[in-house]
Write a protein that holds these residues in place. Sequence first.
Motif, PDB file in Angstrom:
ATOM      1  N   LEU A 345      50.016 -33.868  42.542  1.00 22.03           N
ATOM      2  CA  LEU A 345      51.392 -34.036  43.010  1.00 22.03           C
ATOM      3  C   LEU A 345      51.435 -34.766  44.343  1.00 22.03           C
ATOM      4  N   ALA A 346      50.496 -34.445  45.214  1.00 27.87           N
ATOM      5  CA  ALA A 346      50.461 -35.107  46.523  1.00 27.87           C
ATOM      6  C   ALA A 346      50.085 -36.577  46.394  1.00 27.87           C
ATOM      7  N   ALA A 347      49.438 -36.938  45.302  1.00 26.01           N
ATOM      8  CA  ALA A 347      49.004 -38.325  45.109  1.00 26.01           C
ATOM      9  C   ALA A 347      50.080 -39.195  44.474  1.00 26.01           C
ATOM     10  N   GLU A 475      61.686 -38.834  38.776  1.00 24.72           N
ATOM     11  CA  GLU A 475      60.471 -38.595  37.999  1.00 24.72           C
ATOM     12  C   GLU A 475      59.458 -37.791  38.812  1.00 24.72           C
ATOM     13  N   ARG A 476      59.319 -38.102  40.106  1.00 26.14           N
ATOM     14  CA  ARG A 476      58.406 -37.321  40.942  1.00 26.14           C
ATOM     15  C   ARG A 476      58.845 -35.860  41.012  1.00 26.14           C
ATOM     16  N   ILE A 477      60.123 -35.650  41.177  1.00 21.73           N
ATOM     17  CA  ILE A 477      60.649 -34.287  41.266  1.00 21.73           C
ATOM     18  C   ILE A 477      60.446 -33.553  39.952  1.00 21.73           C
ATOM     19  N   ARG A 478      60.653 -34.246  38.835  1.00 21.16           N
ATOM     20  CA  ARG A 478      60.430 -33.613  37.530  1.00 21.16           C
ATOM     21  C   ARG A 478      58.989 -33.147  37.391  1.00 21.16           C
ATOM     22  N   GLN A 479      58.043 -33.980  37.839  1.00 19.96           N
ATOM     23  CA  GLN A 479      56.636 -33.595  37.738  1.00 19.96           C
ATOM     24  C   GLN A 479      56.334 -32.366  38.590  1.00 19.96           C
ATOM     25  N   ARG A 481      58.474 -30.001  39.458  1.00 17.91           N
ATOM     26  CA  ARG A 481      59.110 -28.831  38.840  1.00 17.91           C
ATOM     27  C   ARG A 481      58.362 -28.388  37.587  1.00 17.91           C
ATOM     28  N   ASP A 482      57.838 -29.342  36.809  1.00 14.08           N
ATOM     29  CA  ASP A 482      57.080 -28.973  35.608  1.00 14.08           C
ATOM     30  C   ASP A 482      55.846 -28.150  35.967  1.00 14.08           C
ATOM     31  N   VAL A 483      55.133 -28.578  37.010  1.00 15.16           N
ATOM     32  CA  VAL A 483      53.934 -27.842  37.422  1.00 15.16           C
ATOM     33  C   VAL A 483      54.301 -26.452  37.936  1.00 15.16           C
ATOM     34  N   ILE A 484      55.345 -26.375  38.746  1.00 14.77           N
ATOM     35  CA  ILE A 484      55.736 -25.084  39.327  1.00 14.77           C
ATOM     36  C   ILE A 484      56.254 -24.136  38.255  1.00 14.77           C
ATOM     37  N   GLU A 485      57.016 -24.663  37.305  1.00 14.69           N
ATOM     38  CA  GLU A 485      57.536 -23.805  36.239  1.00 14.69           C
ATOM     39  C   GLU A 485      56.412 -23.185  35.421  1.00 14.69           C
ATOM     40  N   LEU A 497      63.545 -31.645  46.986  1.00 14.52           N
ATOM     41  CA  LEU A 497      63.617 -31.521  45.535  1.00 14.52           C
ATOM     42  C   LEU A 497      65.056 -31.493  45.023  1.00 14.52           C
ATOM     43  N   SER A 498      65.929 -30.797  45.753  1.00 13.27           N
ATOM     44  CA  SER A 498      67.272 -30.539  45.234  1.00 13.27           C
ATOM     45  C   SER A 498      68.231 -31.691  45.457  1.00 13.27           C
ATOM     46  N   GLY A 499      68.088 -32.400  46.572  1.00 15.58           N
ATOM     47  CA  GLY A 499      69.030 -33.451  46.921  1.00 15.58           C
ATOM     48  C   GLY A 499      69.515 -33.279  48.342  1.00 15.58           C
ATOM     49  N   THR A 500      70.195 -34.294  48.833  1.00 19.56           N
ATOM     50  CA  THR A 500      70.615 -34.336  50.220  1.00 19.56           C
ATOM     51  C   THR A 500      71.793 -33.410  50.485  1.00 19.56           C
TER      52      THR A 500
END
Length: 523
Positions: A345-347, A475-479, A481-485, A497-500
């Motif tokens: 994720l960091a990459a 797309e980055r945020i989706r990735q 969230r997928d890992v965390i879920e 993650l959520s928005g401004t």
Amino acid sequence: MLDVIVIGGGVAGLVAARECAHLGLNVLVLEAADVVGGAVAGHEVAGLPLDAGAESFAVRGNTVAAFVANLGLADQIVEPNPTGAWLHLPPLRSGGAPMSVPLPKAGVLGIPGSPLADDVRRAIGWSGALRAYADRLMPVLKIGREHSLGELVQKRMGSKVLDRLVNPVAGGVYATNAVDLEVDVVAPGLNRTLTTAGSLSGAVTAMRIAAPAGSAVRGLRGGMHRLVDTLVEDLERFDVEIRTGTAVASFRPVDTSTVAEDGTDTPVRSWLIECAPAAEAPATVAPAAFPTTDAVAPTAFPATDADAPIPAEPFTLEARHVILAVPAASALALLAPLGAEYADLAALDWPAPAAVELATLVLDAPALDAQPRGTGVLVAVGTPGVTAKALTHITAKWEWIDALTPQGQHVVRLSYGRAGAPVPTLDLSDDEFMHLAVRDAAAILGVDLAPEQVRGFARTLWSDGLSPATIGAPERIRQVRDVIEGTPGLDVTGGWLSGTGLASVIPDALAAGIRARRAVLDL
């Protein structure tokens, strides 16, 4: 063992902690800074209680107003002065002087709905307006969608609309250039409406017609920092401990089991959190914050356990569930040691974090009684004679602040630092910064100001903002969230993650709290 540990004491962390605590869970909040609140912070300048961070919230979805009402602050919601903001722009012709004009009203993110309207022509000139009107004559791509807001505007309406209208707004709201903003994030529905309306200006007009009437933002009487005050008071009532000056160096899951009376083993996961005094923590672990027009580092809010001693040595805590509510760099650094998929994720192709430094001035300046530039000014790149990118005339924008100040005294706040460039004020002394802010304020507001008129000055820095609105961010945020879920006992929340802004942060934090309490109560 604790039920929930929240890492990060910004608004996201406090909201998530409250959601868990109200169902009776044992909750601890850890904050690396010596105060809580993150980018919704307050400070006192010249005896005035002011917002050092965000000073308003977006009304979209009514989510913030509903949450504020739940905290008992519904009667404290206030509207800003409707006169609106201005633009400070480079001259239209070579050799001319910088110009200040009202921000055109019939637009979305600076994109004009009526390119030939008087207020648009004042900002971009006849040639710019005619080029923008050509959008009405251009065919619309029926297949696919636009990604870059800046590229869309440049293609449809030309460079003057982009440089003189859209980029100043993008820099003020998202701290980045319009070319880097994802259309579907910053203007949901614009791609679809563009296809049906047949032009970008037509799409903007349709979206404005569909939008609810009234101000797009509101505030709290006494300042948005009252939200943090009230959250802390509420957490105290539910015996939530908040430890400030305590950074998390690492955390990891521990899988064990419990044996029931019938001899059945039940797997149990808990988390071990390695903590240390903030001064000893890794540099990547920073106070919780989120991007906002006026985001800053946290300032003076006392922790609920201010008298409790903080261990001088590293120590370990254990909890059934962890909610990670810190900025992107800190969150990714803490997640990486958990395994290869977390390190990946960091990459990802994350943009460089934005950095902004703010200057707050309290001035004896009767010339500002006339509110010469409305509630504030956005400054276009390349405008000569000005270093700041924006100015908010606080006493003109909020009646409650104006009521606290004597006749002729005014509060203004200037913002420094643009995307892709170093913050120009970081190496300045306080005195040098104050003098620069006074010069910029005079140029932007069109009045004579001198350092001798300053009754109070404060500087605040926010340096870890990662906009969730840039191209590729969904797309980055989706990735992430997928890992965390897929990780039992772990949630991640926050503006990256959520928005401004609070309208995005609060619902996301509430959802994280709900997931955490369900997970713990199901154990």
